[in-house]
Every structure is written in C-alpha cells, then in structure tokens.
Design a protein around this motif. Structure first.
Motif, short mmCIF file in Angstrom:
data_model
loop_
_atom_site.label_atom_id
_atom_site.label_comp_id
_atom_site.label_asym_id
_atom_site.label_seq_id
_atom_site.Cartn_x
_atom_site.Cartn_y
_atom_site.Cartn_z
N SER A 375 -3.88 57.05 3.75
CA SER A 375 -4.01 58.46 4.16
C SER A 375 -4.44 59.34 3.00
N ARG A 376 -3.86 59.09 1.81
CA ARG A 376 -4.26 59.89 0.64
C ARG A 376 -5.74 59.70 0.34
N ASP A 377 -6.20 58.45 0.34
CA ASP A 377 -7.60 58.19 0.00
C ASP A 377 -8.55 58.79 1.04
N ALA A 378 -8.14 58.76 2.31
CA ALA A 378 -8.95 59.39 3.36
C ALA A 378 -9.03 60.89 3.13
N LEU A 379 -7.91 61.51 2.77
CA LEU A 379 -7.89 62.94 2.49
C LEU A 379 -8.77 63.28 1.30
N VAL A 380 -8.62 62.53 0.22
CA VAL A 380 -9.40 62.80 -0.99
C VAL A 380 -10.90 62.67 -0.70
N ASP A 381 -11.31 61.62 -0.02
CA ASP A 381 -12.73 61.43 0.29
C ASP A 381 -13.26 62.56 1.18
N PRO A 388 -16.26 70.28 -1.51
CA PRO A 388 -16.39 69.82 -2.90
C PRO A 388 -16.03 70.87 -3.93
N GLU A 389 -16.01 72.16 -3.53
CA GLU A 389 -15.67 73.21 -4.48
C GLU A 389 -14.17 73.36 -4.68
N TRP A 390 -13.36 72.69 -3.84
CA TRP A 390 -11.91 72.73 -4.02
C TRP A 390 -11.52 71.78 -5.15
N CYS A 391 -10.54 72.18 -5.96
CA CYS A 391 -10.09 71.38 -7.10
C CYS A 391 -8.72 70.78 -6.81
N PHE A 392 -8.50 69.56 -7.28
CA PHE A 392 -7.18 68.94 -7.13
C PHE A 392 -7.09 67.74 -8.06
N THR A 393 -5.86 67.37 -8.35
CA THR A 393 -5.57 66.13 -9.05
C THR A 393 -5.07 65.12 -8.03
N PRO A 447 -2.16 59.51 9.98
CA PRO A 447 -3.12 58.40 9.86
C PRO A 447 -4.46 58.89 9.32
N PRO A 448 -5.24 57.99 8.69
CA PRO A 448 -6.49 58.40 8.04
C PRO A 448 -7.45 59.17 8.94
N ASP A 449 -7.59 58.75 10.22
CA ASP A 449 -8.54 59.45 11.09
C ASP A 449 -8.10 60.89 11.35
N GLN A 450 -6.79 61.11 11.45
CA GLN A 450 -6.30 62.48 11.62
C GLN A 450 -6.47 63.30 10.35
N MET A 451 -6.31 62.67 9.18
CA MET A 451 -6.53 63.39 7.94
C MET A 451 -7.98 63.85 7.84
N ARG A 452 -8.93 62.97 8.21
CA ARG A 452 -10.35 63.36 8.16
C ARG A 452 -10.64 64.47 9.16
N ALA A 453 -10.06 64.38 10.35
CA ALA A 453 -10.27 65.43 11.35
C ALA A 453 -9.68 66.76 10.88
N ALA A 454 -8.53 66.69 10.22
CA ALA A 454 -7.90 67.92 9.72
C ALA A 454 -8.76 68.59 8.67
N VAL A 455 -9.37 67.80 7.79
CA VAL A 455 -10.24 68.39 6.77
C VAL A 455 -11.48 68.99 7.40
N ASP A 456 -12.03 68.35 8.42
CA ASP A 456 -13.17 68.93 9.14
C ASP A 456 -12.81 70.32 9.67
N ALA A 475 -12.81 85.96 -8.43
CA ALA A 475 -13.03 84.56 -8.08
C ALA A 475 -12.50 83.68 -9.21
N MET A 476 -11.98 82.52 -8.84
CA MET A 476 -11.42 81.62 -9.83
C MET A 476 -12.55 80.93 -10.58
N PRO A 477 -12.31 80.53 -11.82
CA PRO A 477 -13.35 79.83 -12.57
C PRO A 477 -13.70 78.49 -11.94
N ALA A 478 -14.90 78.04 -12.21
CA ALA A 478 -15.37 76.79 -11.61
C ALA A 478 -14.53 75.62 -12.12
N CYS A 479 -14.46 74.56 -11.29
CA CYS A 479 -13.71 73.37 -11.66
C CYS A 479 -14.42 72.66 -12.81
N VAL A 480 -13.63 72.04 -13.66
CA VAL A 480 -14.17 71.26 -14.77
C VAL A 480 -14.07 69.79 -14.42
#
Length: 480
Positions: A375-381, A388-393, A447-456, A475-480
């Motif tokens: 689920s984490r990897d599905a969310l990250v992808d 892509p402009e959102w930042c996270f670790t 589940p991964p499919d729900q994570m992808r749908a949530a991000v959509d 506005a916040m500074p750009a991600c590094v």
C-alpha cells in the motif's frame, strides 16, 4: 509559566540551512524563517535572535537581517516590542485555519477514508479468539476485575520488551483500555494545571486534547523534518518542562523513525531537565524496510525516567481496545488506583485475545509488513505520478505519509477533497492553530488499488480547488 523561550543565532542558522540564491537576500532569509514558522519547526512565541547575532551566524550584514525581520513583521509573522526583542507569530487571519474540519464528519457512501490509520484484524485473529474463549472459563469464578491487567497478558508484554532488548518484569506493566487511556492516566498522574509539557509538532491530536483539558502549558518542538535533539533539549530547559511526550517509532503523523543515538540524547535531555519522558510506541512493531524494530527508548534509561505506552490497536486490531504502560513498580501501583474510578479494569476476553496474538506476533508483523509495503509503494508511485510537486519522505514503517504541499492550503484542500469522494486530515489538526497548513497526513492502510484511486481524487481536488494565496512570497520553496 516557564521562562521566555528563545532560539539563538547559530541555532536558527542551522535550522535555515543553505539559503537559495534569490535576490535580494533579505527576501530569501525572510522566506526561510516564515517557512520554519508555518511548518512548525519554529514554535509560536519563540524569541528570535538579535539581528546582530543572526547576521554573524549567517555571515551576512545586519541590514539584511533587519530588512528580513521588517518584512516578516509587516506580514504578521513576527511581533516586536521596542527594546524587548522579536517573537514568532502568525497573521491574525490564519490563527484558526482548519479549525472547522472535524474527524467526525459523516462520510457519504463511496468516500475513500484516509482519515483513519488502522488495519482490519489479521488473518490469525479468529483462531486467537477461539483460543481465548476456550480459556475464559478459568477466569469466570473470580470477580473479573484486575486493575493492573491479567498476569498472563502482562507476562506476554514483558516478554516482548525483553525480546526487544529491554528486560521487564510483569509488575512493571499496567494494562489499559487502549493506548489513549494509557496517556490520559499518565496526564492525570503527572501533570497539574499550568505545568509546561513538551510535545512534538506535529503530533497525535488526542494527546494534545488530553493536555489542554488538563490545563497544561504546551511547549513544542518541530519534527516535520525529523528531530533536532539540541533544539529539543534547549526547549525543555528554557520552558522548564517536567514532562515530554514523544513518538519516536514511525512518528504519527510524519512517519519518522528516531535513531539510537538520538534516543540516548533525548533521555539525557530529560535527565538534565529533571523531567519525565513519556514515549508512545504504538507503531513500534510496524517496521516495513527492516525486520527488527528499533530498541525501546527506555533501554537507554537507567533511572526509571522513561515511561512507555504501547497499544494493540495498530499491530493487532483497533477493536480490541487494549493498551499498556511500562513504568516503575511504584508508579504502576499508583496508576492502578487512579484508573479504578474510570473503568476499574480492562475487559478479560480482550486481554486473553491479545495475549494469544502476542504468542504469534512475528506472524502478524510479517503479514502487516507485506500489506503496508504494497500500500505504501502504491501511494508513493501514485503521488509521484499525479502530484509530483508534493514533497515527502518515504517512511520506513508505520502507517502514515506526511506530504508537504507547494502552498499552505491543507484545510481548504481537505474540504474540497471530501466533495471529490476522499477524506483526508489537514496538517493543522496535528499542531498548534494556524501552522502546518502546508501538510496533509495520508495513511496507507487501504489496499493498493484504493490508494491509487484516492490519489486520483486528491489530484482532481487539488487541481480544482479555488485557493486564495495572499502573495506569491507565501508559496513554499520548491522541493530539493
């Protein structure tokens, strides 16, 4: 009240890090300080270093620092008194941003709920229930009230601590009706109205509620980018805190994992401040990228200064409502007396089920690791593709990802997202009012499919939200 809190010039320079090559330089400096205030790394009401001190630490002219402070003061992020200094602040319009959002909002059918970080029960749960029911008749001849919890469960919890490198006696364990009750018991036992208590920003919202209801004075330390143990130690000393509440294991909501050296450092800081350290280990068993959990923070303590809170909710199942406290034997006895007016004792059957699950905890952890990784990897992808402009670790474990937005609009986005069929909790609910508006907590328990749908749906909400930004500089500074 504790003494006035402040941040020194060298310390602020370290928090700011390398400034961007923006010109004029004072705008880059002001933007950096504003970012530290907005994301919670600089708490509100902290006295800023004198202009000369900060200029020396940064290797720039005093005029540059003065201009940056002037800009921040004009925008409402700094307040000053002649001859007394300057303090961090927020514009009045932002003080209660996000307050209207509540976690109790009723979801419509089809809404994907990213507001709750909790799994369904593990696959072995039915077997644990069956075994516990078979054992239950052994306990029905007595009153069923054990204020410190059943010995069988306390032995299982103590054994698990020993397996993780912390020898523990069953008498040092108090079983509670969930981790939240464990924290409330400790707040009532250790905090009096007006006492300063240190908490992370961001942190678990219900922990803040318990402290506010008790009348505690909150001193905060920012952890959105991880722990700064020097800043934490200075904050404990300056505010005179006698109690600190930390979540070092896959911190809720950031997902950060505190290293062994930092654990030793915060224990030493609490010793130097003559304070108590309450460590919330609710997520400690949920490592994803490493097979073994980090050693408990209490293993770095030799004097009973660290009290640990654990819970069955995340690793096993939230419906069990079983938690525990690891502390000294005298404190365990005191807590047992304190909890009797609340619920007398935790329920017997749920304790037996939890004890059965502890016998097979490695099976449960392995199952959780697979589920959480997928689920984490599905969310990250999905985030990297759609937002892509959102930042996270990428978190190494736990259940939550802490996403930073390009602009501080989390509360507005959470309302818009609900209309797009996804519920998500904005950053301000995890900290003091008005800050963390540039963050969202996104649990990855579906589940991964729900994570992808949530991000959509989140991406559609973010693109369609009508957001008012008062000036481009916010506005916040750009991600590094």
């Amino acid at each position: 009240m504790g003494e006035v809190r402040y941040v020194g010039g060298v310390q602020l320079a370290r928090l700011l890090g390398p400034l961007p090559s923006e010109r004029p330089v004072y705008r880059a400096l002001g933007r950096g300080i504003r970012t530290l205030i907005q994301d919670g790394r600089l708490p509100l009401g902290v006295r800023l270093p004198a202009e000369r001190d900060l200029a020396g630490a940064l290797g720039m002219s005093r005029t540059t620092v003065t201009s940056a402070y002037d800009d921040l003061r004009a925008d409402g992020f700094v307040s000053s008194r002649q001859g007394a200094g300057s303090w961090t602040a927020l514009p009045a319009a932002n003080m209660y941003a996000g307050a209207a959002f509540t976690a109790t909002k009723r979801d419509e059918q089809g809404t994907i709920d990213l507001g709750c970080a909790s799994h369904p029960a593990p696959s072995i749960f039915a077997g644990a229930v069956e075994a516990a029911v078979q054992e239950l008749p052994r306990y029905t001849c007595g009153p069923g009230y054990e204020p410190v919890g059943l010995m069988r469960l306390r032995e299982a919890i103590a054994q698990r601590y020993a397996q993780r490198g912390l020898p523990t006696r069953p008498e040092e364990i108090v079983v509670t009706s969930g981790g939240q009750q464990a924290w409330n018991l400790l707040v009532h036992a250790l905090v009096s109205p007006g006492d300063p208590v240190m908490v992370e920003r961001p942190t678990y919202p219900h922990a803040l509620t318990a402290l506010r209801n008790r009348g505690a004075v909150l001193a905060t330390v920012g952890v959105s980018e991880g722990w700064d143990t020097e800043l934490l130690a200075d904050g404990m000393r300056q505010a005179g805190v006698r109690l600190a509440y930390l979540i070092p294991d896959f911190q809720n909501p950031t997902g950060h994992l505190m290293g062994a050296a930092d654990r030793a450092a915060v224990v030493e800081a609490s010793r130097a401040a003559k304070g108590q350290l309450v460590v919330d280990e609710t997520f400690a068993e949920l490592s994803i990228d490493a097979a073994e959990p980090m050693p408990p923070t209490a293993s770095f303590d030799g004097g009973g200064r660290v009290i640990s809170i654990g819970s069955a909710s995340k690793v096993f199942w939230g419906g069990l409502r079983i938690g525990w406290i690891r502390t000294t034997i005298p404190m365990a006895q005191r807590l047992a007396v304190l909890r009797e007016p609340m619920d007398i004792a935790p329920p017997v059957l749920e304790q037996l089920i939890t004890a059965e699950l502890f016998c097979r905890i490695e099976e449960v952890r392995a199952e959780r690791r697979i589920q959480l990784r997928e689920s984490r990897d599905a969310l990250v992808d999905a985030l990297r593709t759609r937002l892509p402009e959102w930042c996270f670790t990428v978190p190494q474990g736990g259940m939550c990802l802490w996403a930073r937005l390009p602009v501080p609009v989390a509360s507005c986005l959470s309302e818009t997202a609900l209309r797009h069929g996804v519920r998500v909790v904005p950053g301000p609910l995890f900290g003091a009012e008005g800050v963390l508006e540039d963050y969202l907590r996104i649990p990855y328990v579906l589940p991964p499919d729900q994570m992808r749908a949530a991000v959509d749906r989140l991406a559609d909400a973010y693109a369609g939200a009508e957001v008012e930004v008062t000036a481009p500089e916010q506005a916040m500074p750009a991600c590094v």
